[in-house]
Scaffold this motif. Sequence first.
Motif, PDB file in Angstrom:
ATOM      1  N   THR A   1      10.664   3.919   8.827  1.00 20.67           N
ATOM      2  CA  THR A   1      10.427   2.591   9.400  1.00 20.67           C
ATOM      3  C   THR A   1       8.987   2.113   9.136  1.00 20.67           C
ATOM      4  N   GLY A   2       8.834   0.821   8.917  1.00 19.41           N
ATOM      5  CA  GLY A   2       7.507   0.222   8.745  1.00 19.41           C
ATOM      6  C   GLY A   2       6.791   0.567   7.455  1.00 19.41           C
ATOM      7  N   THR A   3       7.544   0.966   6.434  1.00 16.20           N
ATOM      8  CA  THR A   3       6.881   1.364   5.183  1.00 16.20           C
ATOM      9  C   THR A   3       6.898   0.257   4.125  1.00 16.20           C
ATOM     10  N   GLY A   4       7.566  -0.860   4.435  1.00 17.79           N
ATOM     11  CA  GLY A   4       7.469  -2.017   3.543  1.00 17.79           C
ATOM     12  C   GLY A   4       8.744  -2.473   2.864  1.00 17.79           C
TER      13      GLY A   4
ATOM     14  N   GLN B   1       2.876   2.784  -2.042  1.00 18.38           N
ATOM     15  CA  GLN B   1       4.255   2.858  -2.540  1.00 18.38           C
ATOM     16  C   GLN B   1       4.297   2.796  -4.070  1.00 18.38           C
TER      17      GLN B   1
ATOM     18  N   PHE C   1       0.834  -1.220   0.000  1.00 20.19           N
ATOM     19  CA  PHE C   1       0.000   0.000   0.000  1.00 20.19           C
ATOM     20  C   PHE C   1       0.866   1.268   0.000  1.00 20.19           C
TER      21      PHE C   1
ATOM     22  N   LYS D   1       4.176  -0.902  11.033  1.00 17.28           N
ATOM     23  CA  LYS D   1       4.971  -1.870  11.783  1.00 17.28           C
ATOM     24  C   LYS D   1       4.318  -2.419  13.043  1.00 17.28           C
TER      25      LYS D   1
ATOM     26  N   ASP E   1      20.101  -5.702   5.399  1.00 17.01           N
ATOM     27  CA  ASP E   1      19.148  -4.877   6.153  1.00 17.01           C
ATOM     28  C   ASP E   1      19.933  -3.963   7.110  1.00 17.01           C
TER      29      ASP E   1
ATOM     30  N   ASN F   1      17.061   3.188   6.410  1.00 18.49           N
ATOM     31  CA  ASN F   1      16.205   4.326   6.782  1.00 18.49           C
ATOM     32  C   ASN F   1      16.828   5.637   6.320  1.00 18.49           C
TER      33      ASN F   1
ATOM     34  N   CYS G   1      -3.638  -1.800   6.294  1.00 16.38           N
ATOM     35  CA  CYS G   1      -2.812  -2.826   6.944  1.00 16.38           C
ATOM     36  C   CYS G   1      -3.604  -3.549   8.033  1.00 16.38           C
TER      37      CYS G   1
HETATM   38  N1  ATP Z   1       3.468  -0.321   2.311  1.00 11.59           N
HETATM   39  C1  ATP Z   1       2.981  -1.371   2.965  1.00 11.59           C
HETATM   40  N2  ATP Z   1       1.929  -2.051   2.479  1.00 11.59           N
HETATM   41  C2  ATP Z   1       1.418  -3.111   3.136  1.00 11.59           C
HETATM   42  N3  ATP Z   1       1.914  -3.575   4.309  1.00 11.59           N
HETATM   43  C3  ATP Z   1       2.963  -2.945   4.845  1.00 11.59           C
HETATM   44  C4  ATP Z   1       3.554  -1.826   4.200  1.00 11.59           C
HETATM   45  N4  ATP Z   1       4.569  -1.401   4.953  1.00 11.59           N
HETATM   46  C5  ATP Z   1       4.633  -2.212   6.000  1.00 11.59           C
HETATM   47  N5  ATP Z   1       3.677  -3.159   5.944  1.00 11.59           N
HETATM   48  C6  ATP Z   1       3.410  -4.196   6.963  1.00 11.59           C
HETATM   49  O1  ATP Z   1       4.195  -3.881   8.108  1.00 11.59           O
HETATM   50  C7  ATP Z   1       5.144  -4.898   8.361  1.00 11.59           C
HETATM   51  C8  ATP Z   1       6.477  -4.269   8.729  1.00 11.59           C
HETATM   52  O2  ATP Z   1       7.007  -3.612   7.580  1.00 11.59           O
HETATM   53  P1  ATP Z   1       8.522  -3.789   7.094  1.00 11.59           P
HETATM   54  O3  ATP Z   1       9.242  -4.711   8.021  1.00 11.59           O
HETATM   55  O4  ATP Z   1       8.538  -4.145   5.671  1.00 11.59           O
HETATM   56  O5  ATP Z   1       9.051  -2.327   7.303  1.00 11.59           O
HETATM   57  P2  ATP Z   1      10.476  -1.745   6.952  1.00 11.59           P
HETATM   58  O6  ATP Z   1      10.262  -0.626   5.990  1.00 11.59           O
HETATM   59  O7  ATP Z   1      11.395  -2.806   6.526  1.00 11.59           O
HETATM   60  O8  ATP Z   1      10.889  -1.125   8.366  1.00 11.59           O
HETATM   61  P3  ATP Z   1      12.325  -0.911   9.037  1.00 11.59           P
HETATM   62  O9  ATP Z   1      12.976   0.235   8.341  1.00 11.59           O
HETATM   63  O10 ATP Z   1      12.013  -0.562  10.455  1.00 11.59           O
HETATM   64  O11 ATP Z   1      13.077  -2.199   8.913  1.00 11.59           O
HETATM   65  C9  ATP Z   1       5.214  -5.723   7.083  1.00 11.59           C
HETATM   66  O12 ATP Z   1       5.512  -7.052   7.367  1.00 11.59           O
HETATM   67  C10 ATP Z   1       3.826  -5.564   6.514  1.00 11.59           C
HETATM   68  O13 ATP Z   1       2.955  -6.496   7.104  1.00 11.59           O
END
Ligand code: ATP
Length: 378
Positions: free
Chosen positions: A153-156, A121, A119, A368, A219, A257, A328
């Motif tokens: 963080t938590g953007t996918g 992106q 979602f 996240k 990572d 990040n 999400c």
């Molecule tokens: N853009 C997105 N669309 C759908 N689900 C998402 C999205 N971003 C994050 N998620 C959900 O949140 C969870 C955590 O995201 P993810 O681990 O990919 O974040 P990240 O960007 O790698 O964060 P970090 O920088 O902290 O490692 C994913 O497993 C997913 O379930």
Amino acid sequence: MAAGEPEGPRGDRKPGSAGEAGERLQRGRAAMKLLRGDGGTGPALVALALWPLLAPGAQAVEPISLGLALAGAAASAALTGVGLFSYPGFFCYFTECCLQKPRAELETVLRKDLDKKLFGQPLAKKVIVKSVPGFLNNPNPKKPLALSLHGWTGTGKNFVSKIIAESIYEEGLKSKYVHQFVSTLHFPHFQNLTQYKDQLQMWIRGNVSNCARSIFIFDEMDKMHAGLIDSIKPFLDYYEELDGVSYRKAIFLFLSNAGAEKITEVALDFWKSGKNRDDMKLKDLEQLSVSVFNNKNSGFWHSSLIDRHLIDHFVPFLPLEYKHVKMCVRVELKSRGYVVDEDIVTQVADEMTYFPKEERIFSNKGCKTVCTKLDFYL
Ligand SMILES: Nc1ncnc2c1ncn2[C@@H]1O[C@H](COP(=O)(O)OP(=O)(O)OP(=O)(O)O)[C@@H](O)[C@H]1O
């Protein structure tokens, strides 16, 4: 695991023991035992019976077809004495093999998967859907594919890496051809930098020698000690071979990040001017690589990988908005087998914190912590 062993830090996770692929392997072994019998009539009969397994797209064979094919093959083999093991592709039905040729519909599959699961992106989706299949479909790439994924963080970023890995290897991140390095876990101590550089080179060399289409995911690049990543520069460069090994078919994904502030700035401007993030162009974020290069805490600080243009794409992950967080939550509810209750969706999304302070548009943690927040309501 000792340094220099081909599998690297993730080598402890052996594939083929879990999930669908594991079951298939077991079925395969049983079938092989059966087939390892005595001989009989013509190789043609065996080939005919095994056609559903050997043909392109054999991975999609139905259980009934598989059963019939194996029964036919068993009968033929019993008659012919022709060993089944000499047929290329046969083993790969039962055990994981290094990728030889990507599935024909890879771009479509990847696009559908990202459309459905990822979602907010649009830029990341666009770059990945084009670059990964394009690279894999090239039988003679000039250099490995190197993508650097940046964002809040938590953007996918990890989520997308998993989707890419699964689109190439059925076992995804558990595949023995996919290797994940986490800076704080695998390279924690600055005083061991020289040792890490040697290990990293050995791991990559060993794994690429074993499978040219290996995938390496780094990572927490922003937490990596400056200079470490430059030790793999030769592998990312345009060399035909290095010490008899060609690295040109490998894929390198770097997650970080770093650059998130720059991305947020652009996303905020877009939002303030009432524009849709779907209309954002990569050009709007062309400064991303510069800000990563100049960021002392990016892992790419003054890195020759950037300097020498060895990163093919800087992939921006935009900060997620309230509506994305809600999406999400819905996914999480469904994945746990619940009917989507919009009250719960709103409550969870409301519980997340948003920035900047005044506008409160972007989720501080992306998606996240959605799953842990949801636990309170179920
Ligand atoms: N853009 C997105 N669309 C759908 N689900 C998402 C999205 N971003 C994050 N998620 C959900 O949140 C969870 C955590 O995201 P993810 O681990 O990919 O974040 P990240 O960007 O790698 O964060 P970090 O920088 O902290 O490692 C994913 O497993 C997913 O379930």
